[in-house]
Design a protein around this motif. Structure first.
Motif, PDB file in Angstrom:
ATOM      1  N   ILE A   1     -37.705  21.695  72.661  1.00 25.25           N
ATOM      2  CA  ILE A   1     -38.647  20.595  72.853  1.00 25.25           C
ATOM      3  C   ILE A   1     -38.157  19.386  72.059  1.00 25.25           C
ATOM      4  O   ILE A   1     -38.107  19.416  70.825  1.00 25.25           O
ATOM      5  CB  ILE A   1     -40.075  20.987  72.446  1.00 25.25           C
ATOM      6  CG1 ILE A   1     -40.553  22.170  73.300  1.00 25.25           C
ATOM      7  CG2 ILE A   1     -41.024  19.790  72.590  1.00 25.25           C
ATOM      8  CD1 ILE A   1     -41.920  22.721  72.921  1.00 25.25           C
ATOM      9  N   ILE A   2     -37.794  18.330  72.787  1.00 31.95           N
ATOM     10  CA  ILE A   2     -37.307  17.092  72.184  1.00 31.95           C
ATOM     11  C   ILE A   2     -38.462  16.230  71.701  1.00 31.95           C
ATOM     12  O   ILE A   2     -38.397  15.617  70.635  1.00 31.95           O
ATOM     13  CB  ILE A   2     -36.468  16.293  73.211  1.00 31.95           C
ATOM     14  CG1 ILE A   2     -35.239  17.099  73.624  1.00 31.95           C
ATOM     15  CG2 ILE A   2     -36.072  14.930  72.664  1.00 31.95           C
ATOM     16  CD1 ILE A   2     -34.500  16.506  74.807  1.00 31.95           C
ATOM     17  N   ASP A   3     -39.536  16.180  72.492  1.00 31.37           N
ATOM     18  CA  ASP A   3     -40.681  15.341  72.149  1.00 31.37           C
ATOM     19  C   ASP A   3     -41.923  15.883  72.839  1.00 31.37           C
ATOM     20  O   ASP A   3     -41.834  16.503  73.900  1.00 31.37           O
ATOM     21  CB  ASP A   3     -40.415  13.901  72.599  1.00 31.37           C
ATOM     22  CG  ASP A   3     -41.293  12.884  71.896  1.00 31.37           C
ATOM     23  OD1 ASP A   3     -41.825  13.183  70.812  1.00 31.37           O
ATOM     24  OD2 ASP A   3     -41.449  11.774  72.441  1.00 31.37           O
ATOM     25  N   GLY A   4     -43.080  15.652  72.241  1.00 34.66           N
ATOM     26  CA  GLY A   4     -44.333  16.087  72.828  1.00 34.66           C
ATOM     27  C   GLY A   4     -44.634  17.542  72.501  1.00 34.66           C
ATOM     28  O   GLY A   4     -44.114  18.101  71.535  1.00 34.66           O
ATOM     29  N   SER A   5     -45.470  18.162  73.335  1.00 41.34           N
ATOM     30  CA  SER A   5     -45.870  19.549  73.094  1.00 41.34           C
ATOM     31  C   SER A   5     -46.262  20.228  74.402  1.00 41.34           C
ATOM     32  O   SER A   5     -46.568  19.580  75.395  1.00 41.34           O
ATOM     33  CB  SER A   5     -47.055  19.595  72.118  1.00 41.34           C
ATOM     34  OG  SER A   5     -48.201  18.984  72.695  1.00 41.34           O
ATOM     35  N   LEU A   6     -46.238  21.567  74.341  1.00 37.91           N
ATOM     36  CA  LEU A   6     -46.691  22.428  75.436  1.00 37.91           C
ATOM     37  C   LEU A   6     -47.737  23.374  74.877  1.00 37.91           C
ATOM     38  O   LEU A   6     -47.567  23.912  73.778  1.00 37.91           O
ATOM     39  CB  LEU A   6     -45.541  23.286  75.974  1.00 37.91           C
ATOM     40  CG  LEU A   6     -44.321  22.635  76.572  1.00 37.91           C
ATOM     41  CD1 LEU A   6     -43.228  23.675  76.771  1.00 37.91           C
ATOM     42  CD2 LEU A   6     -44.672  22.001  77.898  1.00 37.91           C
ATOM     43  N   TYR A   7     -48.791  23.618  75.625  1.00 39.88           N
ATOM     44  CA  TYR A   7     -49.790  24.619  75.248  1.00 39.88           C
ATOM     45  C   TYR A   7     -49.721  25.742  76.273  1.00 39.88           C
ATOM     46  O   TYR A   7     -49.929  25.510  77.473  1.00 39.88           O
ATOM     47  CB  TYR A   7     -51.190  24.006  75.210  1.00 39.88           C
ATOM     48  CG  TYR A   7     -52.269  25.016  74.934  1.00 39.88           C
ATOM     49  CD1 TYR A   7     -52.459  25.518  73.650  1.00 39.88           C
ATOM     50  CD2 TYR A   7     -53.079  25.499  75.955  1.00 39.88           C
ATOM     51  CE1 TYR A   7     -53.437  26.465  73.396  1.00 39.88           C
ATOM     52  CE2 TYR A   7     -54.061  26.441  75.710  1.00 39.88           C
ATOM     53  CZ  TYR A   7     -54.235  26.919  74.429  1.00 39.88           C
ATOM     54  OH  TYR A   7     -55.201  27.862  74.176  1.00 39.88           O
ATOM     55  N   ASP A   8     -49.394  26.957  75.824  1.00 38.03           N
ATOM     56  CA  ASP A   8     -49.333  28.126  76.700  1.00 38.03           C
ATOM     57  C   ASP A   8     -50.754  28.640  76.892  1.00 38.03           C
ATOM     58  O   ASP A   8     -51.392  29.105  75.934  1.00 38.03           O
ATOM     59  CB  ASP A   8     -48.432  29.208  76.086  1.00 38.03           C
ATOM     60  CG  ASP A   8     -48.212  30.375  77.025  1.00 38.03           C
ATOM     61  OD1 ASP A   8     -49.210  30.939  77.521  1.00 38.03           O
ATOM     62  OD2 ASP A   8     -47.049  30.734  77.254  1.00 38.03           O
ATOM     63  N   LYS A   9     -51.268  28.540  78.120  1.00 37.98           N
ATOM     64  CA  LYS A   9     -52.652  28.892  78.395  1.00 37.98           C
ATOM     65  C   LYS A   9     -52.914  30.383  78.278  1.00 37.98           C
ATOM     66  O   LYS A   9     -54.026  30.788  77.919  1.00 37.98           O
ATOM     67  CB  LYS A   9     -53.041  28.370  79.777  1.00 37.98           C
ATOM     68  CG  LYS A   9     -53.087  26.842  79.803  1.00 37.98           C
ATOM     69  CD  LYS A   9     -53.077  26.175  81.170  1.00 37.98           C
ATOM     70  CE  LYS A   9     -53.868  26.753  82.257  1.00 37.98           C
ATOM     71  NZ  LYS A   9     -53.861  25.927  83.489  1.00 37.98           N
ATOM     72  N   ASN A  10     -51.929  31.238  78.555  1.00 36.48           N
ATOM     73  CA  ASN A  10     -52.128  32.684  78.423  1.00 36.48           C
ATOM     74  C   ASN A  10     -52.057  33.134  76.970  1.00 36.48           C
ATOM     75  O   ASN A  10     -52.867  33.934  76.520  1.00 36.48           O
ATOM     76  CB  ASN A  10     -51.104  33.448  79.257  1.00 36.48           C
ATOM     77  CG  ASN A  10     -51.471  33.479  80.728  1.00 36.48           C
ATOM     78  OD1 ASN A  10     -52.620  33.302  81.102  1.00 36.48           O
ATOM     79  ND2 ASN A  10     -50.486  33.687  81.569  1.00 36.48           N
ATOM     80  N   LYS A  11     -51.059  32.647  76.240  1.00 37.37           N
ATOM     81  CA  LYS A  11     -50.878  33.059  74.844  1.00 37.37           C
ATOM     82  C   LYS A  11     -51.758  32.285  73.883  1.00 37.37           C
ATOM     83  O   LYS A  11     -51.868  32.655  72.711  1.00 37.37           O
ATOM     84  CB  LYS A  11     -49.416  32.899  74.441  1.00 37.37           C
ATOM     85  CG  LYS A  11     -48.490  33.825  75.182  1.00 37.37           C
ATOM     86  CD  LYS A  11     -47.061  33.628  74.724  1.00 37.37           C
ATOM     87  CE  LYS A  11     -46.139  34.550  75.503  1.00 37.37           C
ATOM     88  NZ  LYS A  11     -44.740  34.325  75.174  1.00 37.37           N
TER      89      LYS A  11
END
Length: 113
Positions: free
Chosen positions: A66-76
């Motif tokens: 991940i270079i920038d920003g974020s991800l939210y894993d909906k299952n985990k």
């Protein structure tokens, strides 16, 4: 033939953004290197603020930084931030994701013969 030998170059000037085929509208990519024999490639991905509903499983190795920003894993129920890295073997289940503020990643896909 393997991926080409490339010395440093300005990716912003040399490689255009393109809509990712078969992906939600607005997910853009810059493919910076590709191995024509195996299909393996390295790309930069840009996601707008969005949410996905798809669980993903691939038949290739996938490395993501991940270079920038974020991800939210909906299952985990986990958030992955700038600087996070994943290495996924073929068959590993991941996603779906919520991307509240957009995200940019570098991804390496390796197809084995």
């Amino acid at each position: 033939m393997a991926k080409p030998e490339l010395e440093f170059f300005d990716v912003d000037l040399k490689v255009p953004w393109k809509q990712v085929e078969d992906a939600q509208e607005g997910i853009m990519e810059k493919i910076v290197s590709r191995d024509p024999e195996t299909g393996s490639y390295t790309r930069i991905l840009k996601f707008p603020p969005m949410e996905t509903d798809q669980v993903l499983v691939h038949d290739f190795w996938e490395e993501v930084y991940i270079i920038d920003g974020s991800l939210y894993d909906k299952n985990k129920k986990e958030t992955y931030l700038k600087g996070y890295y994943a290495c996924r073997p073929p068959g590993m289940v991941h996603g779906p994701y919520k991307i509240p503020n957009g995200c940019m990643t570098m991804e390496i896909r390796t197809f084995e013969k």
